[in-house]
Motif scaffolding. Structure first.
Motif, PDB file in Angstrom:
ATOM      1  N   PRO A 125       4.569   8.476  -5.311  1.00 38.91           N
ATOM      2  CA  PRO A 125       5.400   7.498  -4.656  1.00 38.91           C
ATOM      3  C   PRO A 125       6.400   7.844  -3.680  1.00 38.91           C
ATOM      4  N   ALA A 176      -4.720   4.142   1.371  1.00 36.80           N
ATOM      5  CA  ALA A 176      -5.362   4.064   0.204  1.00 36.80           C
ATOM      6  C   ALA A 176      -4.155   4.733  -0.786  1.00 36.80           C
ATOM      7  N   PRO A 177      -4.354   4.366  -2.136  1.00 38.35           N
ATOM      8  CA  PRO A 177      -3.199   4.815  -3.151  1.00 38.35           C
ATOM      9  C   PRO A 177      -3.243   6.534  -3.090  1.00 38.35           C
ATOM     10  N   THR A 178      -4.295   7.220  -2.895  1.00 30.43           N
ATOM     11  CA  THR A 178      -3.877   8.687  -2.639  1.00 30.43           C
ATOM     12  C   THR A 178      -3.533   9.290  -1.320  1.00 30.43           C
ATOM     13  N   GLN A 201      -3.353  -0.293   6.226  1.00 29.81           N
ATOM     14  CA  GLN A 201      -2.949  -0.065   4.666  1.00 29.81           C
ATOM     15  C   GLN A 201      -3.471   1.481   4.446  1.00 29.81           C
ATOM     16  N   SER A 220       0.751  -1.229   0.071  1.00 26.14           N
ATOM     17  CA  SER A 220      -0.031  -0.026   0.032  1.00 26.14           C
ATOM     18  C   SER A 220       1.001   1.581  -0.066  1.00 26.14           C
ATOM     19  N   GLU A 258       2.598   1.767  -3.650  1.00 28.26           N
ATOM     20  CA  GLU A 258       1.490   1.878  -4.845  1.00 28.26           C
ATOM     21  C   GLU A 258       0.798   3.166  -4.584  1.00 28.26           C
ATOM     22  N   GLN A 259       1.506   4.115  -4.141  1.00 23.68           N
ATOM     23  CA  GLN A 259       0.798   5.315  -3.985  1.00 23.68           C
ATOM     24  C   GLN A 259       0.930   6.283  -5.314  1.00 23.68           C
ATOM     25  N   THR A 260      -0.185   7.081  -5.524  1.00 21.80           N
ATOM     26  CA  THR A 260       0.004   8.098  -6.657  1.00 21.80           C
ATOM     27  C   THR A 260       0.974   9.046  -6.768  1.00 21.80           C
TER      28      THR A 260
END
Length: 283
Positions: free
Chosen positions: A29, A94-96, A92, A22, A25-27
Motif C-alpha cells: 500500500p 495492477a495490484p502488484t 489503472q 487501483s 488496493e496495492q499489495t
C-alpha cells in the motif's frame, strides 16, 4: 522505502475513481494518494472528485488548468516520500505494480525510475513491451511509460516536468532530462499497467504532430543528441527496419496486399524482392 501515488485528473469522470482504487488496493500500500485536479469543469467529474475526497481514500487538490506536467509537479511537491508514483487518471495499476517497481529501485541505486509493460484496452486490446534503459535508449523513442515510480531526488534534480510542454511528449522530454544525469529506467517485464486507449486520447492526438514534437525534443536536448548522434540515428534505422520486416510478413501472408510504391535508397527495393520471392515460393 515509502511511496506516494500522484494521480492527475481532468474531466475524466468515474475513471479517476477507478485509478484511485487501483492505487489504494496495492499489495504494497502507498503511504499516501494525492489527486491533482487540473481544472476540471464537468459537473459529473467534480462530483466524483468530491466523493473521492469524502471517502478519505485520497487527498484531492485543485488547480487552474495548466497541463499534465504542471499537475504532476504540483502533486509530487505535495508529497513527502522518497519515492513517488505518477498515474494518469484514466489508467489503472495492477495490484502488484508498486511492490514490483519499488523492488527494482530498492535493489539498484542506478535505477531512477521504474515502470512495467502495459496492457492496452478500449480501442485496442494488446500487451505493449517498452524496454526501458539509459538515456541512449530514449533518443529515438520514449522507452518507458509515463505511469512510473520516480526517485523524488532525481525528479528535483531534473527540475521536474517541463510545464511549457502542453501538446504531448512531456513524459519523453522528462525522461531525457532525468537520464541525462545518469542512471536508467527499469521496466518490469509484465503488464502491470492497464492503459486505456481511445481515438480522441491525448496520446493519439499527439502522434498526429509527431515530427513537430520530436523536433522540439531534439532542439531542446541538442547537446545530448550531438553526443550520441550515431546511436540515435542507428536506433531510428533499427526501428524502421523492424517496421519494414513486419510489413513484409503481412504482405507475404496475404498476396492481395499491394506492394504500393517501391521506394529507393531505404531498403524498399530489397523488401519488394523478398516479398515477391516469398510469395512465389508459397504458391
Amino acid at each position: 522505502m515509502l511511496v506516494s501515488v500522484v494521480i492527475t485528473a481532468h474531466d475524466q469522470g468515474e475513471l479517476v475513481a477507478d485509478a484511485v482504487a487501483s492505487a489504494t488496493e496495492q499489495t504494497e500500500p502507498p503511504h499516501a494518494v494525492v489527486v491533482i485536479d487540473d481544472g476540471s469543469t464537468d459537473p459529473r467529474s467534480l462530483a466524483v472528485l468530491d466523493r473521492i475526497e469524502t471517502s478519505g481514500r485520497a487527498r484531492v487538490l485543485h488547480q487552474a488548468n495548466a497541463g499534465v506536467s504542471a499537475a504532476r509537479n504540483a502533486g509530487i511537491a505535495a508529497t513527502e516520500t522518497s519515492l513517488v508514483a505518477v498515474l494518469d487518471g484514466d489508467d489503472q495499476l495492477a495490484p502488484t505494480f508498486l511492490e514490483r517497481t519499488t523492488r527494482l529501485l530498492d535493489e539498484d541505486p542506478e535505477v531512477v525510475a521504474a515502470s512495467s509493460w502495459l496492457r492496452m484496452h478500449g480501442a485496442v486490446d494488446a500487451v505493449v513491451r517498452p524496454p526501458g534503459g539509459g538515456v541512449v535508449e530514449f533518443l529515438h523513442r520514449n522507452a518507458c511509460p509515463a505511469n512510473a515510480v520516480l526517485r523524488r531526488a532525481a525528479w528535483q534534480a531534473a527540475g521536474g516536468y517541463d510545464e511549457t510542454m502542453r501538446d504531448g511528449f512531456e513524459d519523453w522530454d522528462f525522461f531525457l532530462t532525468l537520464l541525462a544525469r545518469g542512471g536508467r529506467a527499469a521496466v518490469v517485464p509484465e503488464p502491470l499497467i492497464n492503459y486505456r486507449t481511445a481515438p480522441a486520447s491525448a496520446n493519439v492526438r499527439s502522434m498526429e504532430r509527431r515530427l513537430e514534437l520530436y523536433g522540439r525534443i531534439i532542439d531542446k536536448h541538442r547537446p545530448l543528441f550531438a553526443d550520441h548522434l550515431r546511436e540515435a540515428l542507428l536506433g531510428l534505422e533499427r526501428r524502421a527496419m523492424d517496421v519494414q520486416a513486419r510489413w513484409e510478413d503481412v504482405a507475404t501472408a496475404d498476396p492481395s496486399v499491394p506492394l504500393g510504391e517501391i521506394t529507393y535508397g531505404d531498403g524498399g527495393m530489397a523488401a519488394a524482392v523478398r516479398v515477391a520471392t516469398r510469395r512465389a515460393a508459397a504458391r
